[in-house]
Design an enzyme around this catalytic site. Structure first.
Site, short mmCIF file in Angstrom:
data_model
loop_
_atom_site.label_atom_id
_atom_site.label_comp_id
_atom_site.label_asym_id
_atom_site.label_seq_id
_atom_site.Cartn_x
_atom_site.Cartn_y
_atom_site.Cartn_z
N THR A 114 0.41 -9.01 13.88
CA THR A 114 -0.70 -8.41 14.77
C THR A 114 -1.38 -9.72 15.45
OG1 THR A 114 -0.91 -6.37 13.60
CG2 THR A 114 -2.66 -6.82 15.13
N TYR A 136 3.38 3.72 18.09
CA TYR A 136 3.64 4.66 19.35
C TYR A 136 4.52 5.77 19.08
CZ TYR A 136 4.18 6.27 23.86
OH TYR A 136 4.37 7.27 25.06
N TYR A 167 4.37 -3.49 6.21
CA TYR A 167 3.13 -3.62 7.05
C TYR A 167 2.49 -2.28 7.45
CZ TYR A 167 -0.50 -5.78 10.33
OH TYR A 167 -1.49 -5.88 10.96
N ARG A 196 -3.53 0.77 14.40
CA ARG A 196 -2.85 0.45 15.39
C ARG A 196 -1.46 1.03 15.68
NH1 ARG A 196 -5.51 -5.22 16.77
NH2 ARG A 196 -3.37 -5.48 18.20
N LYS A 249 1.54 -4.97 2.81
CA LYS A 249 0.17 -5.29 3.53
C LYS A 249 -0.28 -4.05 3.91
CE LYS A 249 -2.19 -7.62 7.22
NZ LYS A 249 -1.78 -8.66 8.70
N ILE A 307 -3.77 -11.31 3.76
CA ILE A 307 -3.20 -11.70 5.04
C ILE A 307 -4.43 -11.51 6.16
CG2 ILE A 307 -1.20 -11.50 6.72
CD1 ILE A 307 0.40 -10.38 4.45
#
Length: 308
Positions: free
Chosen positions: A53, A116, A142, A147, A171, A213
């Site tokens: 990201t 999305y 992840y 997001r 993560k 992270i």
């Protein structure tokens, strides 16, 4: 010791998610990128990740993502583990980038929950299993529902960890700390759990996390790494002190969408040119002024460097 068991021992600490620096013409600034990697390693960062990201992967072409990975492999030169982000909203693209990561010599790959599309848990299982089966390197999933608009449920992750030996960690950029606790409970205490939420870096270590992270490592890599080092050495008080010491910086860096405030701050430090590719952009001048005010408390800013 198997390759994946060895990775579980090595992939620990502060895995810094490096920004992708750009030049004024929007090309990738590879010189600054290489300097950043060297600076991180010199300041105690335990591992390097790119095109996550913080690295603006959706603003890069597939070819550019490969170029960034290749430049990172060359610069790191085996000094610390390298775990690039290879995920995408497109399944075939994710397969391609993950295979390419293995081909160029990455130590592992970090694969984001597709954004999305909002896939079902069944579809997520099929996606991640296909990616894991396509390579022979460790995979870190992840999960960042803020997001991606999709949360990888603990049960899905647990099934993946059991069915795919090379899926060795996750993560979690997930503010649901109950969910995070259940990850280790369901996936096993040796499953690698990383914090992607800055204010959860220290708390995750307390429940058995493998590290963090954190975008803030791009500003103070030594202090972010020291949180893990202090905890690992049994200096709980020092780790706790660092957690609270960094809180104001963590807060201001996320008052706009990452990495906008971060790149503004790094521009003030002179480590990169403060440039993002549209549709991302720098924060308002008001927020940039606030970033500078807070940043001055943590680093010595050079004279004559402006963020605009």
């Amino acid at each position: 010791m198997s390759r994946f068991a060895e990775a579980k021992q090595k992939f620990r600490g502060s895995i810094a998610p490096i920004v992708t620096p750009f030049n004024e013409d929007n090309s990738i600034d590879f010189k600054s990128f290489e300097n950043l990697i060297n600076w991180h390693i010199e300041n105690g960062t335990h591992g390097i990740s790119v095109t996550g990201t913080t690295g603006e992967p959706s603003s890069l072409t597939v070819e550019e993502r490969v170029q960034v990975m290749e430049a990172a492999v060359k610069t790191i030169n085996g000094r610390v583990p390298f775990i690039p982000g290879t995920g995408s909203t497109n399944h075939e693209e994710t397969l391609y980038l993950t295979k390419k990561a293995q081909e160029i010599g990455a130590d592992g790959a970090m694969v984001i929950v597709p954004y999305y599309n909002k896939p079902s848990q069944h579809a997520l299982y099929k996606h991640f299993k296909a990616v894991a089966d396509s390579v022979d390197i460790p995979i870190i999933i992840y999960n960042i529902p803020g997001r991606t608009a999709t949360n990888l449920q603990v049960g899905t992750l647990a099934k993946l960890s059991k069915d795919c030996p090379n899926i060795i960690g996750v993560k979690e950029s997930n503010k649901d700390f109950e969910h995070i606790n259940r990850v280790l409970h369901e996936c096993g205490r040796d499953f690698l759990l990383y914090s992607g939420i800055e204010l959860l870096c220290f708390p995750m270590l307390a429940i058995g996390g493998a590290g963090h992270i954190s975008a803030t490592a791009n500003i103070v890599p030594d202090k972010v790494a020291e949180i893990y080092d202090a905890w690992n050495e049994g200096d709980v008080q020092r780790a706790q002190d660092l957690h609270f010491e960094l809180m104001e910086l963590n807060d201001v860096l996320f008052k706009d969408t990452n990495p906008a405030p971060l790149k503004a701050a790094m521009g003030m430090m002179g480590t990169i040119k403060p440039i993002l590719r549209l549709p991302m952009d720098l924060p308002t001048q008001e927020l940039q002024d606030e970033v500078r005010e807070v940043l001055n408390k943590y680093v010595e800013l050079p004279d004559g460097v402006v963020s605009k």
